[in-house]
Design a protein around this motif. Structure first.
Motif, PDB file in Angstrom:
ATOM      1  N   GLY A  46      63.484   0.214  30.456  1.00 48.67           N
ATOM      2  CA  GLY A  46      62.578   0.356  31.220  1.00 48.67           C
ATOM      3  C   GLY A  46      62.837  -0.093  32.988  1.00 48.67           C
ATOM      4  O   GLY A  46      61.898   0.164  33.528  1.00 48.67           O
ATOM      5  N   CYS A  47      63.789  -0.902  33.108  1.00 45.16           N
ATOM      6  CA  CYS A  47      63.946  -1.321  34.346  1.00 45.16           C
ATOM      7  C   CYS A  47      64.961  -0.407  35.201  1.00 45.16           C
ATOM      8  O   CYS A  47      65.984  -0.210  34.802  1.00 45.16           O
ATOM      9  CB  CYS A  47      64.714  -2.969  34.181  1.00 45.16           C
ATOM     10  N   CYS A  48      64.560  -0.214  36.188  1.00 43.24           N
ATOM     11  CA  CYS A  48      65.477   0.466  37.371  1.00 43.24           C
ATOM     12  C   CYS A  48      66.766   0.026  37.846  1.00 43.24           C
ATOM     13  O   CYS A  48      66.647  -1.074  38.463  1.00 43.24           O
ATOM     14  CB  CYS A  48      64.624   1.158  38.503  1.00 43.24           C
ATOM     15  N   LEU A  49      67.882   0.418  37.330  1.00 43.74           N
ATOM     16  CA  LEU A  49      69.110  -0.079  37.722  1.00 43.74           C
ATOM     17  C   LEU A  49      70.035   0.614  38.357  1.00 43.74           C
ATOM     18  O   LEU A  49      69.788   1.893  38.258  1.00 43.74           O
ATOM     19  CB  LEU A  49      69.714  -0.764  36.531  1.00 43.74           C
ATOM     20  N   THR A  50      70.654   0.272  39.458  1.00 46.06           N
ATOM     21  CA  THR A  50      71.647   0.969  40.159  1.00 46.06           C
ATOM     22  C   THR A  50      73.124   1.121  39.541  1.00 46.06           C
ATOM     23  O   THR A  50      73.674  -0.054  39.377  1.00 46.06           O
ATOM     24  CB  THR A  50      71.823   0.437  41.662  1.00 46.06           C
ATOM     25  N   VAL A  51      73.538   2.323  39.379  1.00 48.03           N
ATOM     26  CA  VAL A  51      75.138   2.428  38.810  1.00 48.03           C
ATOM     27  C   VAL A  51      75.996   1.966  39.813  1.00 48.03           C
ATOM     28  O   VAL A  51      76.096   2.268  41.051  1.00 48.03           O
ATOM     29  CB  VAL A  51      75.261   3.845  38.621  1.00 48.03           C
ATOM     30  N   GLY A  95      56.753  14.507  30.587  1.00 53.14           N
ATOM     31  CA  GLY A  95      56.082  14.368  29.361  1.00 53.14           C
ATOM     32  C   GLY A  95      55.317  13.075  29.136  1.00 53.14           C
ATOM     33  O   GLY A  95      54.683  12.960  28.060  1.00 53.14           O
ATOM     34  N   GLY A  96      55.683  12.081  29.892  1.00 47.29           N
ATOM     35  CA  GLY A  96      54.950  10.570  29.645  1.00 47.29           C
ATOM     36  C   GLY A  96      54.073  10.526  31.140  1.00 47.29           C
ATOM     37  O   GLY A  96      53.215  11.331  31.191  1.00 47.29           O
ATOM     38  N   HIS A  97      54.106   9.566  31.733  1.00 51.13           N
ATOM     39  CA  HIS A  97      53.468   9.271  32.894  1.00 51.13           C
ATOM     40  C   HIS A  97      54.282   8.534  34.020  1.00 51.13           C
ATOM     41  O   HIS A  97      55.493   8.228  33.608  1.00 51.13           O
ATOM     42  CB  HIS A  97      52.381   8.220  32.594  1.00 51.13           C
ATOM     43  N   TYR A  98      54.275   8.591  35.233  1.00 55.35           N
ATOM     44  CA  TYR A  98      55.150   8.168  36.356  1.00 55.35           C
ATOM     45  C   TYR A  98      55.371   6.734  35.922  1.00 55.35           C
ATOM     46  O   TYR A  98      54.415   5.863  35.952  1.00 55.35           O
ATOM     47  CB  TYR A  98      54.615   8.711  37.504  1.00 55.35           C
ATOM     48  N   VAL A  99      56.499   6.459  35.936  1.00 52.69           N
ATOM     49  CA  VAL A  99      57.171   5.224  35.682  1.00 52.69           C
ATOM     50  C   VAL A  99      58.266   4.828  36.828  1.00 52.69           C
ATOM     51  O   VAL A  99      58.995   5.447  37.146  1.00 52.69           O
ATOM     52  CB  VAL A  99      57.840   4.833  34.446  1.00 52.69           C
ATOM     53  N   SER A 100      57.990   3.643  37.688  1.00 51.07           N
ATOM     54  CA  SER A 100      58.766   3.378  38.557  1.00 51.07           C
ATOM     55  C   SER A 100      59.935   2.713  38.220  1.00 51.07           C
ATOM     56  O   SER A 100      61.066   2.639  38.886  1.00 51.07           O
ATOM     57  CB  SER A 100      58.145   2.583  39.787  1.00 51.07           C
ATOM     58  N   GLY A 101      59.963   1.948  37.111  1.00 49.12           N
ATOM     59  CA  GLY A 101      61.072   1.028  36.827  1.00 49.12           C
ATOM     60  C   GLY A 101      61.203  -0.130  37.256  1.00 49.12           C
ATOM     61  O   GLY A 101      61.801  -0.919  37.232  1.00 49.12           O
ATOM     62  N   HIS A 102      59.930  -0.303  38.011  1.00 49.07           N
ATOM     63  CA  HIS A 102      59.740  -1.853  38.313  1.00 49.07           C
ATOM     64  C   HIS A 102      58.727  -2.718  37.499  1.00 49.07           C
ATOM     65  O   HIS A 102      57.526  -2.627  37.363  1.00 49.07           O
ATOM     66  CB  HIS A 102      59.024  -1.692  39.845  1.00 49.07           C
ATOM     67  N   GLN A 182      50.741   2.379  37.923  1.00 52.51           N
ATOM     68  CA  GLN A 182      50.441   2.006  39.230  1.00 52.51           C
ATOM     69  C   GLN A 182      49.159   2.509  39.664  1.00 52.51           C
ATOM     70  O   GLN A 182      48.517   1.947  40.311  1.00 52.51           O
ATOM     71  CB  GLN A 182      51.687   2.658  40.168  1.00 52.51           C
ATOM     72  N   GLN A 183      48.770   3.637  39.227  1.00 46.85           N
ATOM     73  CA  GLN A 183      47.294   4.142  39.638  1.00 46.85           C
ATOM     74  C   GLN A 183      46.164   3.301  39.105  1.00 46.85           C
ATOM     75  O   GLN A 183      45.391   3.210  40.029  1.00 46.85           O
ATOM     76  CB  GLN A 183      47.126   5.754  38.977  1.00 46.85           C
ATOM     77  N   THR A 184      46.442   2.909  38.035  1.00 50.11           N
ATOM     78  CA  THR A 184      45.597   1.866  37.477  1.00 50.11           C
ATOM     79  C   THR A 184      45.298   0.748  38.407  1.00 50.11           C
ATOM     80  O   THR A 184      44.350   0.011  38.823  1.00 50.11           O
ATOM     81  CB  THR A 184      45.755   1.594  36.067  1.00 50.11           C
TER      82      THR A 184
END
Length: 198
Positions: A46-51, A95-102, A182-184
């Motif tokens: 779930g953590c946004c990482l950079t290749v 299919g899910g909800h918007y997830v930022s990875g933060h 994030q919306q909540t």
């Protein structure tokens, strides 16, 4: 940006640690690395990482102190499985909800209740985030978009179907990465700010 629909699990192939720094290399089926590029974003647990490097079946990321402090990535050992999701592309199914990875924090799995066809988990999280966890609301747990079951103080339950258990590492995790919707968060903080000004 991600959907919270975990695509597969990858295996931790190599870890290189320095002070407040870790390079993580995971191995994954080559089909999940098609058209990958340096600088691309991939969610690991779930953590946004950079290749920062890749081969046909491995991909590497640099993880710095703040990410190590807020997530479970610093506790990974070689051979562990991690949830893997490539970033959302225009036209992909949502299919899910918007997830930022933060990731906001980690949570501890404090109870497991198994039945024939599902698994219920109770997760405890830091008290300062209580206002953002609502029954039937969205939450990202190790990168998986899930619906909150019950909420009791700073604990919430999840009810996981067999497909979620098959695709993710949540069943065996003791500490999970949490990203609140994030919306909540925006609505709650806006209302609190307005009420405080009255």
């Amino acid at each position: 940006m991600f959907t919270g629909i975990v695509q597969t699990q990858a295996r931790v192939a190599q870890l290189n640690d320095r002070e407040q720094f870790r390079q993580l290399t995971v191995q994954v089926a080559p089909e999940y690395l098609q058209h990958v590029a340096l600088g691309a974003s991939i969610a690991i647990n779930g953590c946004c990482l950079t290749v920062v490097a890749f081969t046909a079946d491995t991909v590497s990321f640099d993880i710095i102190d703040e990410t190590l402090r807020l997530t479970n990535l610093g506790a990974l050992t070689t051979g562990d499985n991690v949830n893997f999701e490539r970033s959302l592309k225009v036209g992909d199914e949502m299919g899910g909800h918007y997830v930022s990875g933060h990731i906001h924090c980690t949570g501890s799995v404090v109870k497991r209740e198994r039945s024939a066809d599902n698994l219920a988990l109770w997760i405890e999280f830091p008290e300062q985030f209580k206002a953002y966890v609502l029954a039937k609301g969205f939450i990202s747990v190790n990168g998986a978009s899930l619906t909150v079951g019950q909420v009791e103080s700073n604990r919430f339950s999840l009810h996981l179907i067999p497909e979620t258990l098959r695709l993710t590492n949540i069943e065996t995790a003791d500490v999970v990465n949490l990203e609140f919707d994030q919306q909540t968060m925006t609505i709650v903080e806006t209302v609190e700010r307005v009420l405080a000004q009255r």
